[in-house]
Design an enzyme around this catalytic site. Structure first.
Site, PDB file in Angstrom:
ATOM      1  N   ARG A  23       0.719  -1.331   0.111  1.00 29.40           N
ATOM      2  CA  ARG A  23      -0.067  -0.222   0.059  1.00 29.40           C
ATOM      3  C   ARG A  23       0.906   1.538   0.151  1.00 29.40           C
ATOM      4  NH1 ARG A  23      -5.536  -0.908   1.990  1.00 29.40           N
ATOM      5  NH2 ARG A  23      -6.029  -2.917   1.221  1.00 29.40           N
ATOM      6  N   ARG A  27      -3.339   6.869   1.126  1.00 30.50           N
ATOM      7  CA  ARG A  27      -3.782   8.135   1.909  1.00 30.50           C
ATOM      8  C   ARG A  27      -2.966   8.558   2.899  1.00 30.50           C
ATOM      9  NH1 ARG A  27      -9.779   5.525   2.998  1.00 30.50           N
ATOM     10  NH2 ARG A  27      -8.447   3.715   3.066  1.00 30.50           N
ATOM     11  N   ARG A  36      -7.233  11.577  -5.332  1.00 27.56           N
ATOM     12  CA  ARG A  36      -8.226  10.516  -5.041  1.00 27.56           C
ATOM     13  C   ARG A  36      -9.501  11.337  -4.799  1.00 27.56           C
ATOM     14  NH1 ARG A  36     -11.694   7.782  -4.304  1.00 27.56           N
ATOM     15  NH2 ARG A  36     -11.988   6.131  -2.865  1.00 27.56           N
ATOM     16  N   ASP A  73      -6.736  -3.050  -7.218  1.00 27.80           N
ATOM     17  CA  ASP A  73      -7.008  -3.650  -6.122  1.00 27.80           C
ATOM     18  C   ASP A  73      -7.592  -5.152  -6.326  1.00 27.80           C
ATOM     19  OD1 ASP A  73      -8.090  -2.883  -2.995  1.00 27.80           O
ATOM     20  OD2 ASP A  73      -9.474  -4.258  -3.755  1.00 27.80           O
ATOM     21  N   TYR A 149     -14.701 -12.538   0.156  1.00 27.21           N
ATOM     22  CA  TYR A 149     -15.323 -11.375  -0.203  1.00 27.21           C
ATOM     23  C   TYR A 149     -16.600 -11.288  -0.827  1.00 27.21           C
ATOM     24  CZ  TYR A 149     -11.684  -8.350   2.037  1.00 27.21           C
ATOM     25  OH  TYR A 149     -10.767  -8.110   2.920  1.00 27.21           O
TER      26      TYR A 149
HETATM   27  O1  CP3 Z   1       0.135  -1.942  -2.379  1.00 32.05           O
HETATM   28  C1  CP3 Z   1      -0.209  -1.260  -2.964  1.00 32.05           C
HETATM   29  O2  CP3 Z   1       0.092  -0.083  -2.989  1.00 32.05           O
HETATM   30  C2  CP3 Z   1      -1.142  -1.570  -4.247  1.00 32.05           C
HETATM   31  C3  CP3 Z   1      -2.324  -1.463  -4.156  1.00 32.05           C
HETATM   32  C4  CP3 Z   1      -3.304  -2.312  -3.437  1.00 32.05           C
HETATM   33  C5  CP3 Z   1      -4.442  -1.742  -3.014  1.00 32.05           C
HETATM   34  N1  CP3 Z   1      -5.126  -2.831  -2.317  1.00 32.05           N
HETATM   35  C6  CP3 Z   1      -4.892  -0.482  -2.681  1.00 32.05           C
HETATM   36  C7  CP3 Z   1      -6.227   0.016  -1.904  1.00 32.05           C
HETATM   37  C8  CP3 Z   1      -3.295  -3.745  -3.112  1.00 32.05           C
HETATM   38  C9  CP3 Z   1      -2.058  -4.521  -3.459  1.00 32.05           C
HETATM   39  C10 CP3 Z   1      -4.269  -3.981  -2.503  1.00 32.05           C
HETATM   40  C11 CP3 Z   1      -4.509  -5.525  -1.908  1.00 32.05           C
HETATM   41  C12 CP3 Z   1      -5.776  -5.686  -1.307  1.00 32.05           C
HETATM   42  N2  CP3 Z   1      -7.009  -5.249  -1.293  1.00 32.05           N
HETATM   43  C13 CP3 Z   1      -6.020  -6.822  -0.224  1.00 32.05           C
HETATM   44  C14 CP3 Z   1      -4.998  -7.741   0.093  1.00 32.05           C
HETATM   45  C15 CP3 Z   1      -3.969  -7.237   0.997  1.00 32.05           C
HETATM   46  C16 CP3 Z   1      -4.507  -6.994   2.437  1.00 32.05           C
HETATM   47  O3  CP3 Z   1      -4.558  -5.733   2.762  1.00 32.05           O
HETATM   48  O4  CP3 Z   1      -4.754  -7.715   3.083  1.00 32.05           O
HETATM   49  C17 CP3 Z   1      -7.639  -6.750   0.131  1.00 32.05           C
HETATM   50  C18 CP3 Z   1      -7.937  -7.673   1.322  1.00 32.05           C
HETATM   51  C19 CP3 Z   1      -8.102  -5.776  -0.333  1.00 32.05           C
HETATM   52  C20 CP3 Z   1      -9.461  -5.419  -0.398  1.00 32.05           C
HETATM   53  C21 CP3 Z   1      -9.621  -3.886   0.130  1.00 32.05           C
HETATM   54  N3  CP3 Z   1      -9.405  -2.739  -0.720  1.00 32.05           N
HETATM   55  C22 CP3 Z   1      -9.829  -3.530   1.385  1.00 32.05           C
HETATM   56  C23 CP3 Z   1     -10.244  -4.272   2.539  1.00 32.05           C
HETATM   57  C24 CP3 Z   1      -9.775  -1.921   1.404  1.00 32.05           C
HETATM   58  C25 CP3 Z   1      -9.847  -1.173   2.333  1.00 32.05           C
HETATM   59  C26 CP3 Z   1     -11.284  -0.780   2.602  1.00 32.05           C
HETATM   60  C27 CP3 Z   1     -11.317   0.956   2.466  1.00 32.05           C
HETATM   61  O5  CP3 Z   1     -12.706   1.339   1.880  1.00 32.05           O
HETATM   62  O6  CP3 Z   1     -10.511   1.462   2.750  1.00 32.05           O
HETATM   63  C28 CP3 Z   1      -9.604  -1.670  -0.055  1.00 32.05           C
HETATM   64  C29 CP3 Z   1      -9.400  -0.249  -0.681  1.00 32.05           C
HETATM   65  C30 CP3 Z   1      -8.056   0.166  -1.040  1.00 32.05           C
HETATM   66  N4  CP3 Z   1      -7.335  -0.758  -1.897  1.00 32.05           N
HETATM   67  C31 CP3 Z   1      -7.375   1.455  -0.912  1.00 32.05           C
HETATM   68  C32 CP3 Z   1      -6.094   1.288  -1.484  1.00 32.05           C
HETATM   69  C33 CP3 Z   1      -5.110   2.324  -1.446  1.00 32.05           C
HETATM   70  C34 CP3 Z   1      -8.026   2.568   0.129  1.00 32.05           C
HETATM   71  C35 CP3 Z   1      -8.767   3.232  -1.140  1.00 32.05           C
HETATM   72  C36 CP3 Z   1      -9.055   4.671  -0.755  1.00 32.05           C
HETATM   73  O7  CP3 Z   1      -8.041   5.410  -1.153  1.00 32.05           O
HETATM   74  O8  CP3 Z   1     -10.087   5.050  -0.516  1.00 32.05           O
END
Ligand code: CP3
Length: 340
Positions: A23, A27, A36, A73, A149
């Site tokens: 990540r 943010r 964003r 994602d 999910y």
């Molecule tokens: O690592 C990186 O920089 C690459 C991008 C990346 C994201 N998600 C960006 C993201 C990667 C590799 C993921 C993987 C991901 N997504 C996983 C596996 C790794 C882990 O964290 O266990 C999972 C389970 C997800 C599903 C997911 N996506 C969740 C649980 C969330 C958070 C919920 C939320 O609303 O914040 C996301 C959203 C997400 N994915 C964000 C980012 C930067 C936040 C979104 C935002 O900026 O509003």
């Protein structure tokens, strides 16, 4: 010179530990928040190559990490199967749950790769814009994690809906997993064709399955994806991340033919460093909270990981994604400590 990240993935021991953060685009960076804010829908943001490229590059410009990870994602895969996916601010992902056989009928039998064309375009642009010594990482979720999910329709703490379906109707659950194996393999192959240098398979919910269930729903599907990727490109670099996995589950993942195994915060790197075969790089696993704390906790955390992994292929990372309230100055300090 071969980038240090690729040296480590090829089983070599670089002169300095390569470093990237899960990540790393996100943010905690003001320039990420600014972009964003312009696009309310997170998926639309991911599917706009110009934006996805820019936020992927932001942490590379600031910190010169040893790898970039394409911004996307893991839930774009269900989205490309036609399952509705949304992200409500502060509430995490929301999907239309697949709770029975009728639910499965509502999604496509095969993945729509055209729907993911913006991801491949993002990769092609990044390959032009990234410095030559910064490899690009692609990824997908492991079938079990993505299925949790898809079945629950949201993130849960114990993945009870998916576990219950796996026990109650294993045939139905297997058909979801099978679709994900095929779809994820095809998706990663397109990422590789577009130019990624390595891929990571995120198994974020490894912990909730008893051993034999873990074998059936996590290891076996992941093994099939890896076989599919190797059939396409025998020397493709693959990393596995069995987050929250038990010690045996970590070692099983390490023996799937991956180049690196990522470790979460709870794993003792001294154990992993000796237990994981030295042909497989270990990756991780600083506590994201030690990074937020900074100071002595950060210095000690970095020193412990460096000491534990000295003389073997290893990649510095966090044990889980970087958190929103992480001070940028602490990330700068981290980079300095890892490289000193
Ligand atoms: O690592 C990186 O920089 C690459 C991008 C990346 C994201 N998600 C960006 C993201 C990667 C590799 C993921 C993987 C991901 N997504 C996983 C596996 C790794 C882990 O964290 O266990 C999972 C389970 C997800 C599903 C997911 N996506 C969740 C649980 C969330 C958070 C919920 C939320 O609303 O914040 C996301 C959203 C997400 N994915 C964000 C980012 C930067 C936040 C979104 C935002 O900026 O509003």
């Amino acid at each position: 010179m071969k980038p240090r990240m690729l040296q480590a993935l090829d089983g070599e021991t670089p002169d300095q530990m390569p470093l990237w953060l899960m990540r790393q685009a996100g943010r905690y960076l003001s320039e990420y928040r600014e972009l964003r804010a312009k696009v309310p829908s997170f998926l639309e943001f991911c599917y706009t190559p110009e934006l996805a490229v820019e936020v992927t590059l932001q942490p590379i410009r600031r910190f010169h990490f040893d790898a970039a990870i394409m911004f996307s994602d893991i839930l774009v895969v269900p989205d490309a199967f036609g399952q509705k996916v949304g992200f409500a601010t502060g509430e995490g992902p929301q999907l239309e749950p697949i709770s029975d056989r009728d639910g499965l009928k509502r999604i496509a039998a095969t993945i729509d790769l055209d729907h993911l064309a913006p991801v491949f375009e993002t990769i092609r642009i990044l390959k032009r814009e990234l410095p030559a010594d910064v490899p690009l990482l692609g990824f997908c979720g492991a079938p079990w994690t993505v299925a949790t999910y898809m079945v629950a329709g949201r993130g849960t703490s114990d993945q009870a809906p998916a576990r219950s379906m796996a026990y109650g109707d294993p045939e139905l659950f297997a058909s979801i997993i099978d679709r994900l194996v095929e779809g994820s393999t095809a998706y990663l192959i397109e990422q590789i064709k577009a130019g990624v240098d390595a891929v990571q398979i995120f198994e974020s919910w490894a912990s909730v399955l008893p051993g034999p269930e873990f074998e059936r729903w996590s290891l076996e599907p992941t093994r099939r994806i890896i076989a599919g990727l190797r059939a396409f490109k025998p020397d493709v670099r693959i990393m596995g991340f069995p987050r929250t996995a038990s010690a045996p589950a970590i070692l099983s993942t390490a023996s799937l033919g991956v180049c690196a195994v990522s470790l979460d915060t709870a794993v003792d790197m001294r154990w992993a460093s000796s237990a994981v075969p030295s042909s497989v790089a270990v990756q991780g696993n600083l506590d994201p909270l030690a990074l937020i704390a900074g100071g002595e906790a950060l210095t000690r955390g970095v020193a412990e990981i460096k000491a534990a992994t000295a003389g073997r292929p290893a990649i510095f990372n966090l044990g889980h994604g970087i958190q929103q309230h992480t001070p940028v100055a602490h990330v700068e300090k981290l980079v300095e400590l890892v490289r000193s």
